[in-house]
Design an enzyme around this catalytic site. Structure first.
Site, short mmCIF file in Angstrom:
data_model
loop_
_atom_site.label_atom_id
_atom_site.label_comp_id
_atom_site.label_asym_id
_atom_site.label_seq_id
_atom_site.Cartn_x
_atom_site.Cartn_y
_atom_site.Cartn_z
N ARG A 210 20.59 -21.24 15.30
CA ARG A 210 19.45 -20.73 14.55
C ARG A 210 18.74 -19.71 15.45
NH1 ARG A 210 15.97 -25.69 12.59
NH2 ARG A 210 14.78 -23.98 11.65
N HIS A 211 17.91 -18.87 14.86
CA HIS A 211 17.04 -17.99 15.65
C HIS A 211 16.12 -18.85 16.52
CE1 HIS A 211 13.87 -19.29 12.95
NE2 HIS A 211 14.76 -19.14 11.97
N ASN B 31 7.40 -20.75 12.16
CA ASN B 31 7.76 -22.13 12.54
C ASN B 31 6.54 -22.83 13.13
OD1 ASN B 31 11.07 -21.16 13.74
ND2 ASN B 31 10.45 -21.90 11.72
N ARG C 291 13.78 -12.18 13.29
CA ARG C 291 13.88 -13.30 14.23
C ARG C 291 15.31 -13.57 14.69
NH1 ARG C 291 12.39 -14.96 9.11
NH2 ARG C 291 13.22 -16.86 8.17
N GLU D 196 18.00 -15.97 5.33
CA GLU D 196 17.60 -17.33 4.97
C GLU D 196 17.51 -17.49 3.45
OE1 GLU D 196 17.86 -20.17 5.33
OE2 GLU D 196 16.25 -21.20 6.39
N HIS E 86 19.91 -18.84 10.00
CA HIS E 86 18.74 -19.64 9.62
C HIS E 86 19.17 -21.04 9.21
CE1 HIS E 86 16.49 -15.79 9.46
NE2 HIS E 86 17.68 -15.32 9.13
#
Lengths: 455, 455
Positions: free
Chosen positions: A231-232, A238, A286, A307, A372
């Site tokens: 994932r980023h 977040n 990201r 995403e 994502h």
């Protein structure tokens, strides 16, 4: 009106009848096809005649001479194994609405194949023969090595003994093997792969689903390779528990980005540290920021890796969604795979847009994908055969590099956690609260090795 | 970082060398491949040796005996035509960064093919042979009928004379034609299509782009069919000039929906009024409402047919976008094909997600698609070969049914306007104002027939 997907199949039922001598990779290809179709929500199952035969015999009675066409006792048992496999397959088509059944056996003779053909036609099932033909000795020896270490016929036996016995078994089959032929089999629907995909002969393929299977098989290769997933790094959203958006990394997210090259090196090991990877990201900042310190030249940006689109909920927290759209919130918990955000996407929608990515991944060698949570779950589900009802609930934490190494009959998984804290983005069913970062990973880990028995 | 698309080709340059007797459909397939690749932004061009030959000869000198392999003068001219076509193709690769060049000629002998092979290799171009082999007499006669009416060699000539002369020409080629063969041509990259796609032989296909071309060709069929395109009826947002959203039809939109079955019947004509169509819509309400009165049983909903995602601008009017995001507004006018809305999509993004739809459309027979302005522009651009810089500006008004009828060398277009007023959603470059509903359709109409010369 049902949602169209790649799985749309118009009441077609297909039986893929494998054809090929032992150690040609039949089981491997059969299992890959099943995994691919299941991922696309097409109900598929492999029926391995070897497994049925093992239920009828003792291992010590099935050395190579058991497979001699002159051995009448052996012949009888083997015919019985085929009968049982076929019977189970027909039952599965009829009672469980199976769509693609694969009969994994040598099916070496025209006589045997025409029996199966007749049976399929009587049951209104489209038969398609898939022959793996191979005269490349290295390839065959490699396949024998794979079978030796994974088949219940040989596991735990002396390696040299196993090789010799298996070569003896192949010789028995070679005595009466009849390859598929454009002239002799002109009326049949078949694909013949010569030395993996170096030559491909396709005869009378007509339906959509048949062609999907053919195209998938054409994309496969057998060179060793790995796939890295991450994932980023932690993003600004977040931190605030918001979903979607296109924000920058948090300070800790940047630290992960800087650490990532080191994690990749670690996963490669000293011997392979110069391996050249290709990096794929989404179009969102990201993921690109997370990729920015990686030393690899080839970096590609895919819209299909973006995403899951949360539509009207983009930018909201789960609490806000629960308050503002309580019915939607519940509907999503009840069926997370199918639930489509208002003006947005479902997990099923992601799988459809990821299908070309999977096809391209099968063609490529070493790829590192930075994407994502939802997208990564779908990719992981493909490689690890995770069922749809589980995949949207899988734990894929931030700041963790996953390395997948597909082998003949299993996929090895390595997870490397960066020692950089991050929030948890894991939402359990029935709550709008996010986890504390140390959710139980048990259910994921137990799937980390998928293995299947060969012939 | 460049945006990945299907067109990603890693510096590969490919020369597709057509192989086949006259009237096997070589030009048709060659032109379809070029159209498909151009639509995917892959620079492609067809070099038709027949056109070069016509520049060197008079029609009255090229009756069938001109093609006799014993006719030395004829041979010399034909060799010269090949040389010029190949020279132009190599120049195009070198000076215009061509990616896929197609050499459209019979290339009947191994000798000729090995000359071309050598030339490609010297220029670091991957050669791939595409043979169309056919022994189905009906198919050949159909192809002859197509060529007769479209080839400059025969247009305006007596039909019977043309057929006989062309059959004579084929006989000349048959004298020395050598088909591609898995044994004799084992080292070459080739595809051989036998009787369209009834048998397909694929040898040593390796690169991504080669496999794309193979897969595209495998999906083609030659059964006559039509494709109907319509935008949804006028929606609530259309009335207020807002873009995106998922709103209901306006009162006039509902009137269009009720009228649509009648327009479809009209386009079918009395003779074909019982033709069974399949209806495809997007997942948005306005397309499904528009389809709701159609009497056809098979209706499928595709996420890939949803309107261009305007991201942060969803629900805004063009005036609002111009005020709030003036730089974006200008950037979009400057390059509408590439401009991607913040958090949304570009026309290029739509083309990538439409690619599986195109593949499926090629496989299917009669499909009626009810979709949205930008998506319809991209679909139309594929069928009508509209260049990228024009397609986002095409006029596709509301309340109009378009019927496309692909023929061998042209696509017929029928537009039926419902007599139901609707707002214009056409925004001209450099303004945020919408048109008055009667914008000049000239530039669109002039493309409504695309035709190309055959061999």
């Amino acid at each position: 009106m049902p949602v169209y997907s790649v799985s749309h199949v118009e009441n077609v039922r297909i039986c893929v009848i494998m054809v090929g001598l032992p150690a040609r990779g039949k089981s491997l290809i059969a299992q890959k096809i099943v995994r691919y179709l299941l991922w696309l929500s097409i109900k598929s199952k492999c029926f391995n005649v070897g497994s049925y035969r093992r239920l009828l015999t003792l291992r010590e009675d099935t050395t190579f001479d058991f497979f001699d066409p002159e051995n009448e006792a052996g012949l009888k048992v083997r015919q019985e194994a085929v009968n049982q496999a076929v019977k189970d397959m027909m039952k599965w088509f009829a009672e469980e609405n199976g769509v693609v059944g694969i009969l994994d056996a040598t099916n070496s003779t025209r006589n045997r194949r025409s029996q199966l053909l007749k049976l399929c036609r009587e049951n209104l099932i489209e038969p398609i023969f898939l022959e793996l033909w191979c005269d490349d000795k290295d390839l065959i020896l490699q396949n024998i090595a794979d079978v030796k270490t994974t088949s219940p016929d040989y596991v735990d036996l002396d390696s040299e003994y196993a090789t010799n016995d298996f070569l003896g078994r192949i010789k028995q089959y070679e005595k009466y093997y009849e390859t598929m032929d454009l002239a002799a089999d002109a009326d049949l629907t078949f694909i013949k792969l010569v030395n993996v995909t170096s030559q491909i002969i396709v005869n009378r393929i007509e339906s959509y689903l048949e062609l999907r299977i053919v195209y998938y098989v054409m994309n496969l290769h057998i060179k060793p390779r790995s796939i890295w997933l991450s994932r980023h790094g932690e993003s600004q959203y977040n931190l605030t528990g918001q979903i979607g958006g296109d924000l920058d990394l948090s300070e800790r997210g940047w630290r992960y980005a800087k650490k990532l090259p080191e994690l990749v090196l670690k996963s490669l090991g000293e011997e392979h540290k110069h391996t050249n990877l290709t990096v794929w990201t989404s179009t969102l900042k990201r993921t690109q920021q997370t990729a920015s310190f990686l030393p690899y030249q080839k970096k590609l940006e895919w819209k299909a890796l973006d995403e899951l689109d949360a539509g009207e909920c983009d930018g909201m927290t789960y609490e806000e969604i629960e308050t503002e759209f309580p019915d939607d919130f519940k509907a999503r918990d009840d069926n997370k795979y199918e639930y489509r955000y208002r003006g947005g996407e479902s997990y099923r929608d992601i799988v459809i847009r990821l299908e070309p990515i999977i096809m391209e991944l099968e063609r490529q060698e070493n790829i590192l994908i930075i994407t994502h949570q939802a997208v990564l779950r779908c990719l992981y589900a493909y490689f690890m055969n995770v069922p749809q009802e589980e995949s949207p609930w899988m734990l894929i934490p931030l700041h963790t590099l996953i390395k997948l190494e597909p082998r003949a009959y299993l996929t090895l998984v390595l997870r490397i956690k960066a020692d950089i804290p991050a929030v948890s983005t894991y939402k359990e069913k029935g709550t709008s609260q996010l986890g504390e970062g140390s959710v139980n990973e048990g259910s994921v880990k137990s799937r980390d090795l998928i293995s299947n028995s060969a012939t």
